[in-house]
Design a protein around this motif. Structure first.
Motif, PDB file in Angstrom:
ATOM      1  N   ARG B 243       0.842  -1.197   0.000  1.00 58.41           N
ATOM      2  CA  ARG B 243       0.000   0.000   0.000  1.00 58.41           C
ATOM      3  C   ARG B 243       0.878   1.248   0.000  1.00 58.41           C
ATOM      4  NH1 ARG B 243      -3.436  -2.354   3.396  1.00 58.41           N
ATOM      5  NH2 ARG B 243      -2.449  -1.494   5.250  1.00 58.41           N
ATOM      6  N   TYR B 244       1.859   1.254   0.894  1.00 54.34           N
ATOM      7  CA  TYR B 244       2.693   2.449   1.018  1.00 54.34           C
ATOM      8  C   TYR B 244       3.492   2.679  -0.265  1.00 54.34           C
ATOM      9  CZ  TYR B 244       6.074   5.922   2.267  1.00 54.34           C
ATOM     10  OH  TYR B 244       6.825   7.066   2.243  1.00 54.34           O
ATOM     11  N   GLN B 246       2.832   1.881  -3.254  1.00 58.34           N
ATOM     12  CA  GLN B 246       1.979   2.388  -4.336  1.00 58.34           C
ATOM     13  C   GLN B 246       1.558   3.823  -4.095  1.00 58.34           C
ATOM     14  OE1 GLN B 246      -0.743  -1.079  -4.658  1.00 58.34           O
ATOM     15  NE2 GLN B 246      -0.987  -0.394  -6.777  1.00 58.34           N
ATOM     16  N   GLU B 247       1.117   4.073  -2.856  1.00 63.82           N
ATOM     17  CA  GLU B 247       0.607   5.417  -2.546  1.00 63.82           C
ATOM     18  C   GLU B 247       1.702   6.462  -2.645  1.00 63.82           C
ATOM     19  OE1 GLU B 247      -2.897   3.750   0.343  1.00 63.82           O
ATOM     20  OE2 GLU B 247      -1.339   5.023   1.233  1.00 63.82           O
ATOM     21  N   ALA B 248       2.889   6.110  -2.163  1.00 62.92           N
ATOM     22  CA  ALA B 248       3.978   7.079  -2.182  1.00 62.92           C
ATOM     23  C   ALA B 248       4.645   7.134  -3.561  1.00 62.92           C
ATOM     24  CB  ALA B 248       5.006   6.722  -1.118  1.00 62.92           C
ATOM     25  N   GLY B 249       4.258   6.221  -4.429  1.00 63.23           N
ATOM     26  CA  GLY B 249       4.831   6.213  -5.779  1.00 63.23           C
ATOM     27  C   GLY B 249       6.330   5.960  -5.764  1.00 63.23           C
ATOM     28  N   GLU B 306       1.103  -3.024 -10.025  1.00 60.45           N
ATOM     29  CA  GLU B 306       1.929  -2.154 -10.878  1.00 60.45           C
ATOM     30  C   GLU B 306       2.552  -2.951 -12.023  1.00 60.45           C
ATOM     31  OE1 GLU B 306       3.402   1.207  -7.577  1.00 60.45           O
ATOM     32  OE2 GLU B 306       4.874  -0.064  -8.587  1.00 60.45           O
TER      33      GLU B 306
END
Lengths: 494, 706
Positions: B243-244, B246-249, B306
């Motif tokens: 999650r992190y 992906q969210e933080a890119g 991703e």
């Protein structure tokens, strides 16, 4: 499309390759170019070969509008614009790895040699052929700046990296000015004046304004030193014979030189009788004969160490100024053999028999800057008059005779005779080294029967020089490898 | 310490709005301070030594921020330090050389990963893989997978590296998992710049300590907590990490017009891939690529969504995975097949299985991929031609000189105190016969190279003696083990000495006591003769040996070759059982020179008497056999053309770099070499008496000379 300028620097530990790439980075940054450097220093400091890699994007940041070029961390063969090598074999390594490309690469290299351990440790001449690298450098590079930069650095009291930097700036490949390079050196703040001198020397040399000259030691032409009887001999022999006469005279006396000339003449006549006109056999025999006749015994060492020119040379080599006091200590370690060598054969044999199996040596530290120490050597030097009556003299002359006879008997096959003549180089040095040389030459002469092809003799000769333990020689002669005789005391069994 | 880091320490103080210029590993150091780290530790080793060196010199700054720093006794100690983040909301970072350091640290790391962390825990790994590496070639990836720690591999520019440090802490905290940040050697040494932020004083620090010690059985690695931990790893920490990320890119996508193919690239290899593409005309200087790229700044764990999103509409993708086994390739196959996506995945079928992916390897592989995948809208022929031209150039260049140039492996420095010891060992073997030598890691590993060739095995740092345990009893004769003082304190004392004494082993150990961990840049160790700051000389190896019951101990000056050889002979042949230890005592010459040189320069400037020693060789008595070189290998003992017109072999020669350590003379005596060596002591600014004596003696000697 603008491409990054790729600069690869091949250097060895302690030559300041890191500082050099720092200067480049600083100069490029101040000039406004994006720049990146990287290196694989690892164990470089410990004398190994290493590389530094710098990429400069030759478009100023101000013109890039915030875009950032992606610069590579590794060089790619065929894409290096500027290859810099601090030493000739390192240049060779770069060429071999493909980093020097005929359409792309300017090669800047120092032509001096720092020998690798494998080259230095050879029992004879193990040096890599520099000519190969020089030729490849000309052929493989778009352009090459090749000069002895170590000499330039020494001349200007600086380290080689400053000269390299100057040569890089002078080559016209860098996208910034000479002044910007010099400012980078100034900003680094260490040994600035000396560095700038080295830089200027490199710059001038690379700009082609100064022709770097390699001073070859001029060799004296032999003819005027030749005794009358040898002047009529083939010119190919002159230099060697003149040196041989000089050496034998200094070693013993004029009579000894005559003895030398007699032996050379014997071979020369033999060659003439066979109608030969290539004098290589006689020349090489004359070379090693002179050296062998002047075998290094205690007397010879004392003689050489008390020469006037030696005193001067030592001061020069260690860089002692006239105002400095100099203490010199010689490391001598005479043993039973050295004593026996000066005794008459009868006494010597008795001594050797009495001390058989015992290796006795006495380590001496002789201070030759003191009167007492110097006098000791002078006393030893004076034993020269007894040399002809000594045990070793008789031994060496007998061995020399056997070698010369072998050369002569092989003369009908000049290639084989030449191999035997060249094998004279096996006998050299002191103590165990000398004994090993004698053993090896004896083994070669034993194997040299009439009709033994030159190639075979050559194999044996090179095998004898391959390793000190004589493993290869044993192999070449088809003998069992001699095992080391002594074993470690076993662990006490529990 | 090998150098002073005053300038680097200044750059650690930079604040927001200022630009940092410098090396990658120093950017990491700065990033740690910007991240509000509370404690830092580590064990030196290339390429991360500078992190420790700089912080050692930056105590003032660290004190201001309240950050605790220690140079750990070993990587295991450093890893265990991270235990502080298990209960408390404190960020900590440690560093070492991977994978050898990770091996040492793995016990603590596994336990840490099991318990999980509250505050961010970051391990900075200096990955020493490929060209110029000095260690076994393995991957850190396996460690990350087996303990489930996340592995970052950022793009090798300072901005991305600094970002990875800051995001690494956040990822660690978001997923309660320690994070590994791997930096390849060239990235550690890359010189670049980034925009700074202000340093952050941590909320919990030496200035503001923790108020209440914590206890939570759930964090103890005993049953049943361990079963919970394993479940937490897969049920909570892993999903939280995905999650992190992906969210933080954290991973990046770069689009390209050849959209039916793509490249999946670990961040650390991104620049190399772009350069390869540039070479083939497939990217511009700023990284705009015609092939779409998915850059994995986090190589473990992969984010399946991703991956699928990137691959789904492509007929073929190429994974650039350096080193083996090809963990990422296997994982990607699994992701694609499980999702039923039939995109063709290339990897080690196109790239070489082993070895560094240098510029040439990239060009070759990328060309082959483009040729095989045949993206729509691209004429592949010119690209294949370019790769062929490179191949041909390399083949031609490799033959250009006609014979391989001599190799130049590293060796002992000029005047190194370890060289005479190996010289003595070689001479001892000439007398006693071949000995099985258990070598160790340190500068002394160079003893295994020519001209000494002393060393049968190398098993790890400080493990010289330990590696004799099996072979010793199986050989009829004693074996000889080597250990440095760095290795002694790292673990050799316990795993080697204590083990040998406890098990009643009859063997011989040489401890090379040079005072520092010299191979990594002369960092101090517990027995260093000079310690930085306030620490005085503390620990004594000899006392430690006595303390654990070693009876046979000899201390020999390293440069005394004859004494060393005789002592070795005695140790190898004495009827006395048990462990026999020879301490070869001689300070690292680099450090010695660093201390002496400025002092002597000062003395000369003041006109005081200074004696400079060096050795020389009489060129006319040297016969060119080079026995001396075969017993030394010193860089300043070299060869030069023979001045005699008769001799053809080069003569030995001592160049001006000689520091007068004395080995040449010692060897000449010990091995009865030849009388060519002389020692010259140049007395600068001599006393009036010395001047007088020199004049008198000089005049007389001049008359006696011939």
């Amino acid at each position: 499309m603008t491409q990054a300028l790729c600069i690869l620097i091949g250097a060895m530990g302690g030559e300041g390759g890191g500082v050099l790439s720092d200067w480049l980075v600083d100069a490029a940054m101040q000039a406004g170019f994006p720049v990146q450097s990287t290196s694989v220093p690892g164990v470089a400091q410990r004398t190994g070969a290493t590389t530094y890699y710098v990429e400069i994007f030759p478009q100023r940041r101000a013109e890039l509008g915030g875009r950032e070029p992606v610069l590579s961390l590794t060089p790619t063969a065929g894409q290096v614009d500027l290859m810099v090598a601090s030493e000739l074999v390192e240049a060779g390594r770069a060429i071999q790895n493909g980093y020097v490309h005929p359409a792309k690469t300017l090669l800047i290299a120092s032509t001096h040699r720092e020998y690798a351990v494998s080259e230095k440790a050879a029992m004879g001449d193990g040096r890599f052929d520099s000519e190969r690298v020089l030729q490849a450098a000309q052929a493989q590079a778009r352009a090459a700046v090749l000069l002895d930069m170590r000499a330039l650095a020494q001349q200007h009291g600086t380290v080689i990296n400053t000269v390299l930097f100057g040569a890089m700036a002078g080559s016209g490949v860098l996208p910034f000015s000479r002044e910007q390079c010099e400012q980078a050196i100034e900003r680094s703040g260490k040994a600035v004046q000396a560095s700038l001198r080295g830089f200027a020397a490199g710059f001038e040399a690379a700009s082609g304004r100064v022709q770097a000259s390699t001073q070859l030691t001029e060799r004296l032409q032999g003819t005027d030193r030749l005794p009358a009887r040898a002047r009529a001999w083939p010119a190919a022999l002159h230099e060697v014979v003149a040196s041989g006469v000089e050496l034998t005279t200094h070693y013993q006396d004029a009579r000894y030189a005559e003895q030398y000339l007699d032996a050379v003449e014997r071979l020369l006549d033999a060659q003439r009788r066979l109608g030969q006109s290539d004098w290589a056999v006689t020349r090489e025999a004359a070379r090693y004969l002179a050296l062998w006749m002047c075998y290094e015994d205690v007397v010879r060492v004392a003689q050489l160490k008390t020469r006037r020119e030696r005193l001067e040379r030592v001061r020069r080599e260690v860089g002692a100024k006239p105002s400095d006091a100099l203490r010199t200590t010689e490391y001598l370690k005479p043993g039973i053999d050295e004593i026996a060598s000066l005794l008459p054969p009868v006494l010597a044999r008795a001594l050797l028999k009495a001390t058989e199996g015992r290796a006795w040596h006495r380590g001496l530290l002789v201070r030759t800057d003191t009167l007492r120490g110097f006098l000791v050597l002078c006393a030893l030097r004076s034993f020269k008059v007894f040399r002809r009556h000594g045990f070793r003299y008789a031994q060496e002359q007998a061995a020399i005779q056997r070698w010369l006879d072998a050369i002569e008997s092989h003369l009908p096959d000049p290639a084989a005779a030449l191999e035997i003549a060249l094998a004279g180089n096996l006998v050299k040095g002191y103590g165990e080294t000398n004994r090993r040389g004698h053993r090896n030459l004896t083994a070669l002469l034993d194997a040299a029967q009439p009709g033994t092809p030159a190639q075979r003799l050559r194999e044996i000769r090179l095998a004898a020089l391959a390793d000190p333990q004589g493993k290869q020689l044993s192999g070449a002669l088809g003998r069992p490898v001699v095992a080391q005789p002594i074993r470690i005391v076993r662990r006490p069994q529990a | 310490m090998e150098r002073s880091f005053a300038a680097e320490v200044r750059s650690l103080r930079l604040g927001a709005g200022e630009t940092f210029h410098g090396e990658g590993i120093l950017a990491v150091t700065k990033a740690l301070l910007q991240s509000g780290v509370s404690y830092i530790g580590g064990y030196q080793g290339a390429p991360v030594s500078h992190l420790i060196d700089v912080l050692g010199d930056a105590r003032g700054l660290l004190d201001e921020l309240g950050v605790y720093f220690e140079a750990s006794a070993s990587e295991a100690g450093a890893a265990a330090m991270l235990g502080a983040s298990i209960h408390y909301p404190v960020r900590g970072a440690v560093t070492w050389k991977s994978t050898v350091g990770t091996n040492v640290a793995s016990d603590a790391l596994s336990n840490l990963a099991s318990a999980g962390v509250t505050g961010g825990a970051l391990v900075i790994l200096g990955e020493d893989y490929g060209e110029g590496s000095s260690i076994i070639q393995e991957r850190t990836h396996a460690f990350a997978m087996k303990s489930q720690m996340w592995l970052l591999d950022p793009r090798p520019n300072l901005g991305s590296i600094v970002d990875a440090v800051e995001r690494g802490f956040e990822l660690s905290e978001a997923s309660s998992t320690p994070v590994l940040l791997q930096l390849r050697i060239r990235a550690c040494h890359v010189h670049g710049s980034f925009a700074c932020k202000d340093n952050r004083s941590p909320a919990v620090s030496m200035r503001q300590p923790i108020e209440q010690p914590a206890y939570d059985y759930g964090r103890i690695n005993l049953p049943p907590s361990i079963y919970q931990h394993e479940r937490q790893k897969v049920e909570q920490r892993w999903p939280a990490a995905l999650r992190y990320i992906q969210e933080a890119g954290l991973n990046e996508r770069f689009d390209g017009d050849l959209s039916d193919v793509g490249l999946i690239v670990p961040g650390g290899l991104y620049n190399g891939v772009i350069r390869g593409l540039q070479s083939l005309g497939l990217a511009d200087a700023f990284g705009a690529s015609r092939l779409p790229i998915y850059a994995l700044n986090v190589v473990y764990p992969l984010v399946p969504d991703e991956v699928l999103d990137f691959c789904r509409d492509k007929k073929a993708v190429l994974l650039v995975e350096e080193g083996q086994p090809n963990y990422i390739e296997d994982a990607l196959h699994a992701v694609l097949r499980k999702a039923g996506v039939d995109t063709r995945l290339h990897g080690k079928d196109i790239f070489p299985m082993a070895g560094e992916y240098t510029g040439d390897v990239m060009v070759e592989a990328l060309a082959r991929f483009v040729e095989q995948a045949a993206p729509a809208g691209l004429v592949a022929a010119p690209i294949a031609a370019m790769a062929k031209a490179l191949r041909e150039h390399k083949a031609q260049a490799s033959q250009a000189i006609g014979a391989p140039v001599p190799t130049r492996p590293p060796g002992f420095c000029i005047g190194c105190p370890e060289r005479p010891v190996f010289s003595a060992i070689k001479q001892m073997q000439e007398k006693l016969g071949q000995v099985h030598v258990n070598a160790d890691i340190g500068c002394h590993t160079f003893g295994t190279l020519p001209p000494f060739n002393v060393g049968s095995t190398v098993l790890g740092y400080g493990l010289g003696l330990a590696s004799s345990s099996g072979v010793g009893p199986l050989l009829p004769n004693r074996t000889l083990s080597i250990m440095g003082d760095g290795g002694f304190w790292h673990n050799g004392f316990t795993s080697g000495v204590v083990n040998a004494v406890y098990n009643g082993q009859d063997s011989v150990l040489v401890i090379l006591q040079n005072g520092y961990t010299s191979a990594t840049g002369t960092q101090v160790i517990p027995s260093s003769p000079s310690q930085p700051l306030s620490k005085p000389l503390t620990l004594d190896i000899e006392k430690a040996l006595h303390g654990v019951g070693v009876k046979w101990i000899r201390k020999v000056g390293s440069y005394h070759v004859e004494e060393m050889r005789d002592t070795l002979e005695e140790a190898m042949s004495t009827p006395e059982g048990g462990l026999k230890v020879i301490i070869a005592d001689g300070e690292c010459q680099l450090e010695r020179q660093r201390r002496l040189k400025p002092k002597q320069a000062e003395q000369l400037k003041r006109g005081e008497r200074v004696v400079r020693t060096r050795f020389g060789i009489d060129e006319d008595t040297c016969t060119g056999d080079h026995s001396c070189i075969r017993l030394s290998g010193c860089p300043s003992l070299t060869i030069k053309p023979n001045p005699s017109p008769l001799r053809t072999d080069p003569v030995a020669s001592v160049n001006s770099a000689c520091v007068g350590c004395g080995l040449c003379g010692e060897n000449a005596h010990a091995a009865v070499l030849c009388p060519s060596f002389y020692k010259a002591e140049v007395v600068q600014n001599p006393t009036a008496f010395e001047r007088f004596m020199a004049r008198v003696r000089g005049a007389l000697i001049e008359r006696l000379a011939a």
